[in-house]
Design an enzyme around this catalytic site. Structure first.
Site, PDB file in Angstrom:
ATOM      1  N   TYR A  71       0.786  -1.382   0.100  1.00  0.00           N
ATOM      2  CA  TYR A  71       0.114  -0.076   0.005  1.00  0.00           C
ATOM      3  C   TYR A  71       1.034   1.311   0.061  1.00  0.00           C
ATOM      4  O   TYR A  71       0.599   2.265  -0.481  1.00  0.00           O
ATOM      5  CB  TYR A  71      -0.966   0.140   1.264  1.00  0.00           C
ATOM      6  CG  TYR A  71      -2.017   0.978   1.029  1.00  0.00           C
ATOM      7  CD1 TYR A  71      -1.660   2.500   1.666  1.00  0.00           C
ATOM      8  CD2 TYR A  71      -3.060   0.974   0.511  1.00  0.00           C
ATOM      9  CE1 TYR A  71      -2.501   3.503   1.565  1.00  0.00           C
ATOM     10  CE2 TYR A  71      -3.957   2.018   0.275  1.00  0.00           C
ATOM     11  CZ  TYR A  71      -3.674   3.170   0.791  1.00  0.00           C
ATOM     12  OH  TYR A  71      -4.717   4.266   0.618  1.00  0.00           O
ATOM     13  N   PHE A 123      -8.253  22.568 -24.120  1.00  0.00           N
ATOM     14  CA  PHE A 123      -8.544  20.933 -24.250  1.00  0.00           C
ATOM     15  C   PHE A 123      -9.638  20.731 -23.154  1.00  0.00           C
ATOM     16  O   PHE A 123      -9.821  21.388 -22.260  1.00  0.00           O
ATOM     17  CB  PHE A 123      -7.308  20.176 -24.004  1.00  0.00           C
ATOM     18  CG  PHE A 123      -7.743  18.653 -24.074  1.00  0.00           C
ATOM     19  CD1 PHE A 123      -7.888  17.890 -23.001  1.00  0.00           C
ATOM     20  CD2 PHE A 123      -7.800  18.002 -25.377  1.00  0.00           C
ATOM     21  CE1 PHE A 123      -8.495  16.639 -23.224  1.00  0.00           C
ATOM     22  CE2 PHE A 123      -8.400  16.857 -25.465  1.00  0.00           C
ATOM     23  CZ  PHE A 123      -8.591  15.995 -24.488  1.00  0.00           C
ATOM     24  N   THR A 124     -10.704  19.952 -23.678  1.00  0.00           N
ATOM     25  CA  THR A 124     -11.791  19.603 -23.099  1.00  0.00           C
ATOM     26  C   THR A 124     -11.757  19.464 -21.407  1.00  0.00           C
ATOM     27  O   THR A 124     -12.339  20.373 -20.699  1.00  0.00           O
ATOM     28  CB  THR A 124     -12.523  18.390 -23.858  1.00  0.00           C
ATOM     29  OG1 THR A 124     -11.581  17.299 -23.463  1.00  0.00           O
ATOM     30  CG2 THR A 124     -12.763  18.309 -25.181  1.00  0.00           C
ATOM     31  N   ASP A 214       1.211  20.583 -20.276  1.00  0.00           N
ATOM     32  CA  ASP A 214       0.512  19.496 -20.454  1.00  0.00           C
ATOM     33  C   ASP A 214       1.478  18.570 -21.446  1.00  0.00           C
ATOM     34  O   ASP A 214       1.492  18.767 -22.582  1.00  0.00           O
ATOM     35  CB  ASP A 214      -0.827  19.865 -21.061  1.00  0.00           C
ATOM     36  CG  ASP A 214      -1.649  18.499 -21.429  1.00  0.00           C
ATOM     37  OD1 ASP A 214      -2.898  18.390 -21.546  1.00  0.00           O
ATOM     38  OD2 ASP A 214      -1.081  17.277 -21.292  1.00  0.00           O
ATOM     39  N   LYS A 257      -0.993   8.035 -23.250  1.00  0.00           N
ATOM     40  CA  LYS A 257      -0.478   8.620 -24.561  1.00  0.00           C
ATOM     41  C   LYS A 257       0.864   8.146 -24.746  1.00  0.00           C
ATOM     42  O   LYS A 257       1.210   7.072 -24.988  1.00  0.00           O
ATOM     43  CB  LYS A 257      -0.908   9.963 -24.927  1.00  0.00           C
ATOM     44  CG  LYS A 257      -2.348  10.426 -25.031  1.00  0.00           C
ATOM     45  CD  LYS A 257      -3.174  10.494 -23.815  1.00  0.00           C
ATOM     46  CE  LYS A 257      -4.193  11.050 -23.889  1.00  0.00           C
ATOM     47  NZ  LYS A 257      -5.151  10.887 -22.839  1.00  0.00           N
ATOM     48  N   ARG A 381     -14.406  16.113 -33.205  1.00  0.00           N
ATOM     49  CA  ARG A 381     -13.678  17.210 -32.611  1.00  0.00           C
ATOM     50  C   ARG A 381     -14.083  18.499 -33.020  1.00  0.00           C
ATOM     51  O   ARG A 381     -13.370  19.261 -33.713  1.00  0.00           O
ATOM     52  CB  ARG A 381     -12.067  16.935 -32.554  1.00  0.00           C
ATOM     53  CG  ARG A 381     -11.518  15.769 -31.980  1.00  0.00           C
ATOM     54  CD  ARG A 381     -11.488  15.815 -30.565  1.00  0.00           C
ATOM     55  NE  ARG A 381     -12.504  15.726 -29.558  1.00  0.00           N
ATOM     56  CZ  ARG A 381     -12.227  15.529 -28.538  1.00  0.00           C
ATOM     57  NH1 ARG A 381     -11.079  15.425 -27.844  1.00  0.00           N
ATOM     58  NH2 ARG A 381     -13.342  15.207 -27.692  1.00  0.00           N
ATOM     59  N   PHE A 448     -19.779  15.425 -25.245  1.00  0.00           N
ATOM     60  CA  PHE A 448     -19.506  14.529 -26.282  1.00  0.00           C
ATOM     61  C   PHE A 448     -19.129  13.310 -26.034  1.00  0.00           C
ATOM     62  O   PHE A 448     -19.429  12.200 -26.714  1.00  0.00           O
ATOM     63  CB  PHE A 448     -18.074  15.264 -27.011  1.00  0.00           C
ATOM     64  CG  PHE A 448     -16.860  15.196 -26.272  1.00  0.00           C
ATOM     65  CD1 PHE A 448     -16.692  16.369 -25.506  1.00  0.00           C
ATOM     66  CD2 PHE A 448     -15.812  14.286 -26.036  1.00  0.00           C
ATOM     67  CE1 PHE A 448     -15.518  16.274 -24.364  1.00  0.00           C
ATOM     68  CE2 PHE A 448     -14.833  14.149 -25.051  1.00  0.00           C
ATOM     69  CZ  PHE A 448     -14.642  15.367 -24.346  1.00  0.00           C
TER      70      PHE A 448
HETATM   71  C1  LIG Z   1      -3.749  16.906 -24.252  1.00  0.00           C
HETATM   72  C2  LIG Z   1      -4.499  15.974 -23.315  1.00  0.00           C
HETATM   73  C3  LIG Z   1      -5.332  14.958 -23.664  1.00  0.00           C
HETATM   74  O1  LIG Z   1      -5.510  14.545 -24.983  1.00  0.00           O
HETATM   75  C4  LIG Z   1      -6.151  14.330 -22.466  1.00  0.00           C
HETATM   76  C5  LIG Z   1      -6.606  13.132 -23.047  1.00  0.00           C
HETATM   77  N1  LIG Z   1      -7.171  12.903 -24.137  1.00  0.00           N
HETATM   78  C6  LIG Z   1      -7.866  11.888 -24.861  1.00  0.00           C
HETATM   79  C7  LIG Z   1      -8.639  11.285 -23.701  1.00  0.00           C
HETATM   80  C8  LIG Z   1      -7.882  11.969 -26.312  1.00  0.00           C
HETATM   81  O2  LIG Z   1      -8.827  11.029 -26.963  1.00  0.00           O
HETATM   82  O3  LIG Z   1      -7.271  12.760 -26.885  1.00  0.00           O
HETATM   83  C9  LIG Z   1      -5.998  14.750 -21.256  1.00  0.00           C
HETATM   84  C10 LIG Z   1      -6.718  13.849 -19.959  1.00  0.00           C
HETATM   85  O4  LIG Z   1      -5.889  12.720 -19.717  1.00  0.00           O
HETATM   86  P1  LIG Z   1      -6.765  11.492 -19.283  1.00  0.00           P
HETATM   87  O5  LIG Z   1      -7.661  11.044 -20.400  1.00  0.00           O
HETATM   88  O6  LIG Z   1      -7.681  11.917 -18.309  1.00  0.00           O
HETATM   89  O7  LIG Z   1      -5.725  10.442 -19.063  1.00  0.00           O
HETATM   90  C11 LIG Z   1      -5.025  15.689 -20.908  1.00  0.00           C
HETATM   91  N2  LIG Z   1      -4.482  16.666 -21.996  1.00  0.00           N
END
Ligand SMILES: CC1=C(O)/C(=C\N=C(/C)C(=O)O)C(COP(=O)(O)O)=CN1
Length: 456
Positions: A71, A123-124, A214, A257, A381, A448
């Protein structure tokens, strides 16, 4: 001239089901014409997102067997911490389950109601967390970023005049940090140049304002710096990434990513006092400060994924595959965002479907049609993603009305890219018969993800 090929070979495969058009018509209607609401088993080539969908290496899978699920004080956390410090250069690391976890904590510790957060395009989820903390996002990206056809090589650049005007208008004390993304997802995976980030850093320093990066696709951004910025053509990706991050005071990161994992993220901060505040909030929202919502095995996989992600051969092949698809579509006269971005091809739905007005959701319709045509899942988008102004409640009407074909890392072959290009071309050939949609269910936040539509 020698063709390029991936610097890896396939060891494990996941069989895909090929559906009939009739099955897809039923599936997309049941999904309310929203590709997020399709079942993965009904999708042939899944280009919804590169988030969490990449293939791990045998080295990462081996790391899964080394999960220290204590933990507190997991060995894997210290491996992850060391990997982030080595490759991104930040001092203090707070693990989170994914990017949104980091955005939530950062917004809570840095933003006060009435603050302004300038950034290079929204960004969303980032903007929503800023708004939930009482802040207002202000777009300070260069104008070219909003033009799908502009060939500016660094559309992610900050417009220093827009930034200065905001600081002069509201005062530096109302700006908790400058939010810089590299690459810029909503602009088409477009990079910011090292020179521009350095200039933003110098400007921020004169006002005593922090910069928070970011870093979600910062390795892809480093690739474009290496390819397009003269002083960096002979530098290694890892070296470029370190310098890039050195101009910022911390970062939020979605490891799903660049870092080649299915779950994971972090918040990095150089300032100890901010780190201490963030570390305290982690035990409320993410778990303990040595696991942050991840299992030990996930942290090990991400520590190893970071190391792999900065290898020049990997990132060249990764972006190369996106460029391969994009170039094919350009050769066939299909309207896409240029220059080709790092993680996706963005179809320009305004030029693709000029007969559909933006408030009848052309990008949403086009994504649904591509699924119907070939079982290929893409993401809207455009106006749906842009959401509503938090003060007036009015829809934003973004310049960019796009359909994102997002390429997961190390997953699909060139044959899948060829088939995708042919399917897009077929839809383009028959585009005149497409009509708009109406939204029949609209969730309050980030609509979305869960909105439902039906044909006009
Ligand atoms: C630039 C950027 C993103 O592209 C992002 C998440 N993007 C998604 C889910 C996408 O499909 O682009 C996020 C959020 O990350 P998260 O999906 O919570 O691990 C933050 N910054």
């Amino acid at each position: 001239r020698r063709s390029w090929a991936e610097p890896y070979k396939i060891k494990v495969v996941e069989p895909l089901k090929i559906t009939t058009r009739a099955e897809r018509e039923q599936a997309i209607a049941q999904a309310g014409y929203n590709t997020f609401l399709l079942r993965s088993e009904d999708v042939y080539i899944d280009l919804l997102t590169d988030s969490g969908t990449s293939a791990m290496s045998d080295y990462q899978w081996a790391g899964m067997m080394l999960g220290d699920e204590a933990y507190a004080g997991s060995k894997n956390f210290y491996n992850l911490e060391a990997s982030i410090q080595k490759y991104y250069g930040y001092r203090h690391i707070v693990p989170t389950h994914q990017g949104r976890g980091a955005e939530n904590i950062l917004s809570q510790i840095l933003i006060k109601p009435g603050d302004y957060i300038p950034g290079n395009m929204y960004f969303t989820t980032t903007r929503l967390h800023q708004e939930l903390a009482g802040g207002t996002f202000v777009d300070v990206i260069i104008d070219e970023a909003h033009d799908a056809q502009s060939l500016h090589p660094f559309k992610g650049n900050v417009d220093l005049q827009k930034l200065t005007d905001l600081i002069e208008r509201v005062g530096a004390e109302r700006i908790p940090y400058i939010s810089v993304a590299g690459t810029v997802n909503m602009a088409g995976g477009q990079p910011i140049s090292m020179a521009n980030l350095r200039a933003v850093h110098q400007l921020a320093q004169t006002y005593g304002i922090r910069i928070i990066l970011d870093a979600t696709r910062a390795v892809e951004n480093a690739h474009f710096i290496q390819q397009r910025e003269e002083d960096y053509s002979s530098q290694a990706i890892a070296t470029i990434l370190r310098e890039f991050c050195s101009y910022t005071d911390g970062c939020t990161m979605s490891g799903k990513k660049d870092a080649l994992v299915n779950i994971g993220g972090w918040l990095a901060l150089n300032d100890y006092n901010l780190y201490e505040e963030a570390r305290n909030l982690i035990v409320i929202y993410e778990g303990l400060h040595t696991y942050g919502g991840m299992a030990g095995r996930d942290m090990e996989a991400m520590a190893r994924g970071i190391e792999e992600s900065v290898q020049d051969d990997h990132i060249r092949a990764r972006v190369g595959q996106v460029e391969y698809l994009g170039q094919k579509l350009l050769d066939w006269g299909i309207p896409i965002v240029v220059p080709i971005g790092g993680h996706a091809i963005y179809l320009d739905a305004k030029r693709f479907l000029p007969q559909i007005p933006q408030d009848q959701f052309p990008a949403q319709r086009l994504a649904a049609e591509l699924y119907l045509e070939a079982g290929i899942r893409a993401m809207e988008r455009g106006i749906v993603s842009a959401g509503r102004n938090k003060e007036t409640g009015d829809n934003y009407y973004p310049e960019l009305e796009l359909v994102r074909l997002t390429i997961p890392r190390r997953v699909y072959t060139q044959a899948h890219m060829d088939l995708t290009a042919e399917a897009v071309e077929e839809v383009y050939h028959n585009r005149d018969r497409l009509r708009g949609l109406k939204m029949i269910y609209e969730p309050k936040y980030l609509r979305f993800f869960q909105a439902r539509f039906e044909l006009q």
